[in-house]
Design an enzyme around this catalytic site. Structure first.
Site, mmCIF file in Angstrom:
data_model
loop_
_atom_site.group_PDB
_atom_site.id
_atom_site.type_symbol
_atom_site.label_atom_id
_atom_site.label_comp_id
_atom_site.label_asym_id
_atom_site.label_seq_id
_atom_site.Cartn_x
_atom_site.Cartn_y
_atom_site.Cartn_z
ATOM 1 N N ASP A 177 -6.454 5.153 -2.955
ATOM 2 C CA ASP A 177 -5.308 4.592 -2.221
ATOM 3 C C ASP A 177 -4.290 4.169 -3.279
ATOM 4 O OD1 ASP A 177 -3.715 3.494 -0.124
ATOM 5 O OD2 ASP A 177 -4.513 1.504 -0.531
ATOM 6 N N SER A 178 -3.124 3.727 -2.827
ATOM 7 C CA SER A 178 -2.139 3.210 -3.769
ATOM 8 C C SER A 178 -2.560 1.849 -4.313
ATOM 9 C CB SER A 178 -0.791 3.076 -3.065
ATOM 10 O OG SER A 178 -0.933 2.191 -1.972
ATOM 11 N N TYR A 194 3.259 3.611 -1.971
ATOM 12 C CA TYR A 194 3.402 5.024 -1.594
ATOM 13 C C TYR A 194 4.417 5.159 -0.448
ATOM 14 C CZ TYR A 194 -0.611 6.889 -4.278
ATOM 15 O OH TYR A 194 -1.467 7.300 -5.267
ATOM 16 N N GLY A 195 4.501 4.104 0.372
ATOM 17 C CA GLY A 195 5.387 4.146 1.540
ATOM 18 C C GLY A 195 6.857 4.312 1.187
ATOM 19 N N CYS A 217 -5.738 6.293 2.587
ATOM 20 C CA CYS A 217 -4.320 5.975 2.647
ATOM 21 C C CYS A 217 -3.663 6.878 3.683
ATOM 22 C CB CYS A 217 -3.711 6.223 1.266
ATOM 23 S SG CYS A 217 -1.928 6.014 1.234
ATOM 24 N N ASN A 218 -3.044 6.252 4.667
ATOM 25 C CA ASN A 218 -2.376 7.024 5.720
ATOM 26 C C ASN A 218 -1.185 7.801 5.165
ATOM 27 O OD1 ASN A 218 -3.379 5.821 8.640
ATOM 28 N ND2 ASN A 218 -3.537 4.340 7.001
ATOM 29 N N THR A 219 -0.406 7.143 4.301
ATOM 30 C CA THR A 219 0.806 7.779 3.780
ATOM 31 C C THR A 219 0.456 9.023 2.976
ATOM 32 O OG1 THR A 219 1.704 5.536 3.603
ATOM 33 C CG2 THR A 219 2.969 7.283 2.569
ATOM 34 N N GLU A 236 -0.819 -6.645 -1.915
ATOM 35 C CA GLU A 236 -1.240 -6.437 -3.317
ATOM 36 C C GLU A 236 -1.194 -7.753 -4.095
ATOM 37 O OE1 GLU A 236 -2.302 -3.677 -5.153
ATOM 38 O OE2 GLU A 236 -2.413 -2.634 -3.250
ATOM 39 N N CYS A 291 -1.706 1.631 8.311
ATOM 40 C CA CYS A 291 -1.636 1.537 6.854
ATOM 41 C C CYS A 291 -2.886 0.770 6.444
ATOM 42 C CB CYS A 291 -0.383 0.770 6.426
ATOM 43 S SG CYS A 291 -0.376 0.348 4.664
ATOM 44 N N THR A 292 -3.602 1.283 5.435
ATOM 45 C CA THR A 292 -4.887 0.646 5.106
ATOM 46 C C THR A 292 -4.722 -0.730 4.453
ATOM 47 O OG1 THR A 292 -4.990 1.934 3.053
ATOM 48 C CG2 THR A 292 -6.163 2.814 4.974
ATOM 49 N N HIS A 293 -3.506 -1.087 4.076
ATOM 50 C CA HIS A 293 -3.276 -2.457 3.593
ATOM 51 C C HIS A 293 -3.237 -3.456 4.763
ATOM 52 C CE1 HIS A 293 -2.126 -0.602 -0.219
ATOM 53 N NE2 HIS A 293 -2.015 -1.796 -0.758
HETATM 54 N N1 DGL Z 1 -2.300 1.923 2.022
HETATM 55 C C1 DGL Z 1 -1.382 2.989 2.205
HETATM 56 C C2 DGL Z 1 -1.393 3.565 3.610
HETATM 57 O O1 DGL Z 1 -2.396 3.500 4.284
HETATM 58 C C3 DGL Z 1 0.020 2.827 1.748
HETATM 59 C C4 DGL Z 1 0.479 1.625 1.087
HETATM 60 C C5 DGL Z 1 1.668 1.935 0.221
HETATM 61 O O2 DGL Z 1 2.789 2.021 0.728
HETATM 62 O O3 DGL Z 1 1.434 2.115 -0.961
HETATM 63 O O4 DGL Z 1 -0.429 4.128 4.035
#
Ligand code: DGL
Length: 186
Positions: free
Chosen positions: A6-7, A38-39, A69-71, A147, A179-181
């Site tokens: 993931d990011s 990543y977004g 990570c979804n993105t 983060e 988003c996994t965050h």
């Molecule tokens: N955790 C990531 C997701 O699921 C993205 C977070 C990011 O923007 O880095 O999309």
């Protein structure tokens, strides 16, 4: 081992579930914190970066990779599956599940702005949420706040209220955390 990436710390929300389900497997986790969020990145930037992470996993001879990570999934998984031989398992917003649970027939997908505007998500909605009103909401700066560990901060609460209160007022009764965050903000 199974590679997971993931990011940043968002991937831990997936990693913990993998370890619970497959306690005998070894996992190798990459948190690409030098490149978070990543977004806010373009498709070509994500392709390059995710390609490098998967090359690293290839060198380590992993048997499979989970994009936690979804993105990264919605922008790169098709290309990555063509490029690498090992199976790649993606993470995408749970459109199908929440479409089955809504009573008001109104749902929201809460994700990074990049995932929110992706063609991949649009197609998931067309396929799995027919006849349902779906709002796509792109969260601002939330992955950075997660983060930094600012989960209960005033700033985070303010952003969440800005994004989510209008949904509640609009009678939306189910929100997918795309988003996994975001599970850390549940
Ligand atoms: N955790 C990531 C997701 O699921 C993205 C977070 C990011 O923007 O880095 O999309």
């Amino acid at each position: 081992s199974i590679g997971v990436f993931d990011s940043g710390v968002g991937g831990l929300s997936i990693l913990l579930e993998i370890q619970k389900l497959l306690p005998k497997e070894t996992t190798l986790f990459v948190a690409d914190q030098a490149f978070v969020p990543y977004g806010g990145k373009s498709k070509s930037q994500l392709l390059e970066r995710v390609g490098k992470i998967l090359e690293f996993f290839e060198e380590k001879e992993v048997k499979a990779v989970v994009a936690a990570c979804n993105t990264a999934t919605v922008y790169t998984i098709d290309e990555m599956r063509q490029k690498f031989k090992f199976p790649i398992i993606g993470t995408v917003p749970v459109v199908k599940t929440i479409a089955q649970h809504t009573k008001t027939k109104k749902i929201a997908i809460f994700s990074t702005p990049a995932t929110a505007r992706s063609v991949y998500l649009k197609k998931l909605i067309e396929k799995f949420a027919k006849g349902i009103h779906v709002e796509r909401v792109g969260g601002s700066n939330l992955e950075e706040l997660v983060e930094e560990g600012k989960i209960d901060s005033k700033e985070t609460t303010k952003i969440l209220k800005k994004h989510l209160l209008p949904l509640v007022e609009n009678n939306i009764d189910a929100i997918a955390l795309g988003c996994t965050h975001y599970p850390f903000l549940r």
